[in-house]
Design a protein around this motif. Structure first.
Motif, mmCIF file in Angstrom:
data_model
loop_
_atom_site.group_PDB
_atom_site.id
_atom_site.type_symbol
_atom_site.label_atom_id
_atom_site.label_comp_id
_atom_site.label_asym_id
_atom_site.label_seq_id
_atom_site.Cartn_x
_atom_site.Cartn_y
_atom_site.Cartn_z
ATOM 1 N N SER A 547 0.822 -1.220 0.000
ATOM 2 C CA SER A 547 0.000 0.000 0.000
ATOM 3 C C SER A 547 0.853 1.266 0.000
ATOM 4 C CB SER A 547 -0.938 -0.005 1.209
ATOM 5 O OG SER A 547 -0.196 0.075 2.412
ATOM 6 N N GLY A 548 2.051 1.211 0.572
ATOM 7 C CA GLY A 548 2.923 2.376 0.619
ATOM 8 C C GLY A 548 2.590 3.367 1.717
ATOM 9 N N ASP A 549 1.611 3.053 2.562
ATOM 10 C CA ASP A 549 1.222 3.966 3.639
ATOM 11 C C ASP A 549 2.074 3.795 4.890
ATOM 12 O OD1 ASP A 549 -0.803 4.920 2.035
ATOM 13 O OD2 ASP A 549 -2.264 3.453 2.772
ATOM 14 N N LEU A 550 2.881 2.743 4.931
ATOM 15 C CA LEU A 550 3.660 2.445 6.121
ATOM 16 C C LEU A 550 5.022 3.114 6.070
ATOM 17 C CD1 LEU A 550 2.985 -1.396 6.473
ATOM 18 C CD2 LEU A 550 1.649 0.490 7.387
ATOM 19 N N SER A 551 5.552 3.423 7.250
ATOM 20 C CA SER A 551 6.931 3.875 7.327
ATOM 21 C C SER A 551 7.868 2.675 7.187
ATOM 22 C CB SER A 551 7.163 4.589 8.664
ATOM 23 O OG SER A 551 7.009 3.680 9.734
ATOM 24 N N TYR A 552 9.178 2.970 7.060
ATOM 25 C CA TYR A 552 10.103 1.850 6.857
ATOM 26 C C TYR A 552 10.169 0.944 8.091
ATOM 27 C CZ TYR A 552 13.800 4.063 9.682
ATOM 28 O OH TYR A 552 14.532 4.590 10.700
ATOM 29 N N GLN A 553 9.982 1.511 9.286
ATOM 30 C CA GLN A 553 9.981 0.678 10.495
ATOM 31 C C GLN A 553 8.767 -0.243 10.528
ATOM 32 O OE1 GLN A 553 10.383 2.870 14.090
ATOM 33 N NE2 GLN A 553 12.503 3.455 13.727
ATOM 34 N N GLU A 554 7.587 0.298 10.171
ATOM 35 C CA GLU A 554 6.378 -0.525 10.160
ATOM 36 C C GLU A 554 6.472 -1.632 9.114
ATOM 37 O OE1 GLU A 554 3.348 2.315 9.482
ATOM 38 O OE2 GLU A 554 3.461 3.202 11.474
ATOM 39 N N SER A 555 7.037 -1.309 7.945
ATOM 40 C CA SER A 555 7.197 -2.350 6.919
ATOM 41 C C SER A 555 8.196 -3.417 7.364
ATOM 42 C CB SER A 555 7.649 -1.720 5.599
ATOM 43 O OG SER A 555 8.881 -1.046 5.773
ATOM 44 N N LEU A 556 9.242 -3.010 8.105
ATOM 45 C CA LEU A 556 10.182 -3.997 8.640
ATOM 46 C C LEU A 556 9.497 -4.918 9.648
ATOM 47 C CD1 LEU A 556 13.424 -1.876 9.134
ATOM 48 C CD2 LEU A 556 13.059 -3.677 7.460
ATOM 49 N N HIS A 557 8.602 -4.352 10.460
ATOM 50 C CA HIS A 557 7.841 -5.195 11.384
ATOM 51 C C HIS A 557 6.960 -6.190 10.629
ATOM 52 C CE1 HIS A 557 9.017 -3.655 15.235
ATOM 53 N NE2 HIS A 557 8.684 -2.419 14.951
ATOM 54 N N CYS A 558 6.394 -5.764 9.506
ATOM 55 C CA CYS A 558 5.595 -6.688 8.685
ATOM 56 C C CYS A 558 6.453 -7.850 8.194
ATOM 57 C CB CYS A 558 4.986 -5.940 7.497
ATOM 58 S SG CYS A 558 3.609 -4.868 7.917
ATOM 59 N N VAL A 559 7.645 -7.529 7.694
ATOM 60 C CA VAL A 559 8.548 -8.577 7.215
ATOM 61 C C VAL A 559 8.944 -9.514 8.351
ATOM 62 C CG1 VAL A 559 10.824 -8.989 6.199
ATOM 63 C CG2 VAL A 559 9.410 -7.113 5.342
#
Length: 801
Positions: A547-559
């Protein structure tokens, strides 16, 4: 004959508690009345004397005739005597006397015929109606007040039973009215008295003296309670009554001291079990003195603890509502200080007494304050909840807090502080799983049945076996207070509530600030999620990343969450996580290189789960691409991040031995390395070299230099190029924390410069280079020759040019 003992029983603590507030006030009034009776009588006489003098001076008769006409004195005296004879004022009521005075001021009262019923003035029928109504009321004679009879024990005679009674005097209501009037006058006199004004220094000295007296009183009560709680439990009520301190000079300070003192007292004298209320059957049964004393202590302790918690709750409510009390002893500004002390005491009791009564009530008070606007109060409550989660081995208290937090978050429509959900990370769930495994391996010993003993053992052996089994049972009961099944049941219910909260936020509030805390929590507890939810959860995580709405920290948590799921029970699923590898490879260059390098720690955890633990599913091309990009990243970040990244690179080179080709400058295979490409499989990392290690070898941090030199040497485990054990045995995350500069300290510490050696003074020549020193000596040794200065030849040549 033995003298009769006084059989008057001392009232128990239970009866004292049940004494109503009205009775206590009446006792206090009676005591004050006795003390002031003589003073009141004297004031009453003085008041009557002053009133008589005032009436004689101020009130003068107003004649109806012309005041200019003079009458002889004797005639006036006679008329006054006739009026006194005609109007016996002493026999009239006050209302009748007032009415006659009002009518006497009107001329119509003398001129009209009193026997006629017709009104003189039509507009004044209202007064006549009042008079008629008053005349119709029947007169009542003053009778003696009825006396109440008290029935006594009857007397038996020959003639029969003779009842005995005694008169009880009835209190006069007029006296009560007079007493109230005297009290009002006394208050007015006190108000009228001028208050002596004190200077600021005198006021401060007086306040200090009062405060010292209150402190000594609090200390005396607290020490008496601690020395013998069962006997001095009544003093707990006296200490709690100081929470209502009314002296405005020391009210706030005394209340704070009493709150903290009571909190410490309850922590010390509270038993290690929950006190339940007695049943009717237990109350009716006779018990020993010790048992009765213990029951009274427990009942008094629970009641005082309840009142104390109610007082703390009221202080917090007063601060939240910003309402002043009628007494105005405490100002609005002081409410916050009192509320902070009250909240701190509640937090201490939440952590210290999770087994005692009213713990759920404290939870209901603390959880809303975790989301308070005041940052200090919110942090205080969150830290208390974290501490409770960490020390709760059974899980009963944690379950209660989790239920209240989940309901609060849902009721606020997920508009709460992220710190509330971050407290879930402190739950002790993994330890129970470890204990479960060990108990499965070491199963509890089963005792032999009677038939088995009879078959295999003799009579003496059976006797010894029976005693041995009895001892083992007692030891087991003493060692294990709670069963493992109960713990697992509580923790399962707790995790269900946690995951329901997480999934609701993922479904309904994806753009909420709570999302990072949810993803972090899912990453920690992902191995405990049911396999049925894995597919849907991975789809949701990938959708959030794309979606691109997440910050890089939030996307890292997803991974991180996705690979925690796949590394546990998710191994059985046939899912290709290539899109998550690509996203992590792309995100590496987006990390913050400054002081807030929090994302590096998450990256190190992700790399450990994605590459090291899943080595069989990772290709060589992917490993080469990640090693090359990590070394490039190490040039730009802080020293502790560089150390963690180089430690991860070392582990990857050990895990994938063929990646040492990056240490060779000759290219391998066809193609050109594409560093800007975000696909690790197709960037041709094998055609590159780790030239970054040579730059890191000259880094200012000695540990970074050591790691770079170690990797250039091929990361050997032995020999001169090997690392020291304190560096090689630590994980990348541990090294990242150990060499952090968050506390503004350099690790290892900077060596101090060597002090100057006494007796040796450095001269200027010692600082110069040898060649320069020789050149200076040669020119200084040449003898200077005096020659005339002729500038004309240079001038001529310059003119010709």
């Amino acid at each position: 004959m033995k003298a009769r003992r006084n059989k008057k029983q001392i009232p128990s603590f239970r009866k004292l508690i049940k004494t109503s507030k009205v009775k206590l006030e009446n006792k206090l009034k009676n005591k004050q009345f006795k003390q002031q009776s003589t003073l009141k009588k004297y004031r009453k006489e003085q008041r009557k004397l002053r009133q008589a003098v005032k009436d004689a001076v101020s009130k003068k008769p107003i004649p109806l005739e012309n005041p200019k006409e003079k009458r002889p004195g004797k005639r006036i005296e006679r008329e006054e005597e006739e009026e006194e004879e005609a109007l016996p004022l002493d026999m009239m009521d006050e209302d009748d006397l007032q009415l006659m005075k009002d009518l006497g001021q009107r001329a119509s009262f003398l001129t009209r015929d009193l026997s006629s019923s017709e009104p003189v003035h039509a507009k004044k029928r209202k007064h006549e109606h009042i008079i008629d109504k008053y005349e119709k009321i029947p007169r009542t004679l003053q009778t003696a007040p009825e006396k109440e009879l008290i029935h006594l024990l009857p007397i038996k005679d020959k003639s029969g039973i003779i009842p005995q009674t005694r008169e009880k005097p009835v209190t006069d209501s007029n006296k009560d009215e007079e007493d109230q009037e005297e009290e009002r006058e006394l208050e007015e006199e006190i108000i009228e008295d001028p208050i002596q004004e004190l200077t600021i220094e005198e006021h401060l000295i007086e306040r200090k003296k009062k405060l010292q007296e209150k402190k000594m009183h609090i200390a005396a009560l607290a020490s008496a309670i601690l020395s013998d709680p069962e006997s001095n439990i009544k003093k707990l009520k006296e200490l709690r009554s100081m929470l209502m301190e009314q002296d405005p000079d020391v009210a706030v300070t005394v209340r704070k001291l009493v709150i903290v003192s009571l909190m410490e007292l309850f922590k010390d004298i509270t038993p290690s079990y929950k006190i339940r209320p007695l049943t009717e059957a237990e109350k009716s049964t006779k018990t020993r003195k010790e048992t009765q004393k213990l029951r009274e202590f427990e009942e008094g302790l629970v009641s005082q603890y309840k009142f104390y918690l109610e007082n703390l709750e009221q202080m917090v409510k007063d601060w939240k509502q910003r309402k002043l009390k009628k007494s105005n002893v405490v100002s609005l500004k002081a409410y916050k200080g009192l509320a902070e002390v009250a909240v701190k005491s509640l937090c201490e009791l939440l952590v210290a007494l999770p087994h005692f009564n009213f713990h759920n009530n404290i939870i209901v008070l603390i959880v809303p304050l975790m989301n308070d606007m005041s940052k200090s109060i919110s942090e205080m409550c969150c830290e208390a909840v974290k501490k409770l989660f960490k020390q709760d081995k059974l899980g009963q208290a944690s379950l209660g807090v989790i239920k209240v937090i989940s309901g609060f978050v849902k009721g606020r429509n997920y508009e709460v502080r992220p710190e509330m959900l971050k407290t879930f990370l402190c739950l002790r769930i993994k330890e129970v799983e470890v204990k479960k495994d060990t108990e499965d391996i070491n199963k509890p010993k089963k005792f032999m049945t009677f038939k088995e003993k009879r078959k295999s053992l003799s009579r003496m052996q059976r006797k010894w076996k029976k005693a041995e089994e009895k001892l083992e049972r007692e030891l087991r009961e003493a060692e294990a207070s709670e069963s493992t099944e109960k713990k697992l049941k509580l923790h399962t219910e707790t995790l269900n509530i946690v995951f329901v909260t997480y999934f609701r936020i993922l479904k309904k509030a994806q753009r909420s600030p709570l999302l990072p805390a949810v993803l972090e929590g899912l990453a920690k507890f992902a191995h405990l999620i049911n396999v049925e939810f894995f597919d849907d959860l991975l789809v949701v995580l990938h959708t959030l990343i794309e979606s691109g709405d997440l910050s890089y920290q939030e996307s890292l948590h997803c991974v991180q969450t996705a690979f925690h799921i796949l590394s546990g029970q998710g191994d059985v699923l046939n899912i290709d996580p290539m899109k998550f590898y690509t996203h992590l490879y792309k995100t590496l260059f987006k990390l913050h290189a400054g002081a807030t390098n929090e994302g590096v720690e998450i990256v190190l955890q992700c790399l450990d789960v994605m590459l090291t633990k899943r080595r069989k599913q990772v290709s060589q091309q992917r490993a080469l691409a990640f090693i090359k990009r990590l070394c490039t990243l190490a040039l730009h970040v802080l020293p502790n991040s560089s150390i963690g990244i180089l430690a991860t690179t070392r582990i990857l080179m050990h895990t994938f031995p063929k990646t040492d080709l990056l240490l060779d400058s000759e290219s391998q295979g066809s193609g050109v390395f594409l560093p800007e490409l975000d696909e690790p499989e197709y960037c041709n990392a094998q055609n590159s070299a780790l030239w970054e290690l040579h730059a890191l070898r000259r880094h200012y941090h000695p540990i970074v230099q050591r790691f770079a030199a170690h990797l250039i040497a091929g990361a050997p485990s032995e020999g001169s190029g090997a690392l020291k054990p304190e560096l090689s045995r630590r994980s990348a995350a541990e090294l990242f924390e150990a060499y952090s500069m968050a506390e503004m300290t350099f690790n290892p510490p900077v060596e101090s410069s060597n002090p100057k050696i006494k007796g040796k003074v450095l001269q200027g020549d010692s600082f110069l280079n040898e060649d320069l020193n020789q050149l200076i000596k040669r020119y200084s040794s040449e003898v200077a020759t005096e020659s005339p200065l002729d500038f004309t030849k240079y001038l001529k040549t310059s003119l010709h040019q």
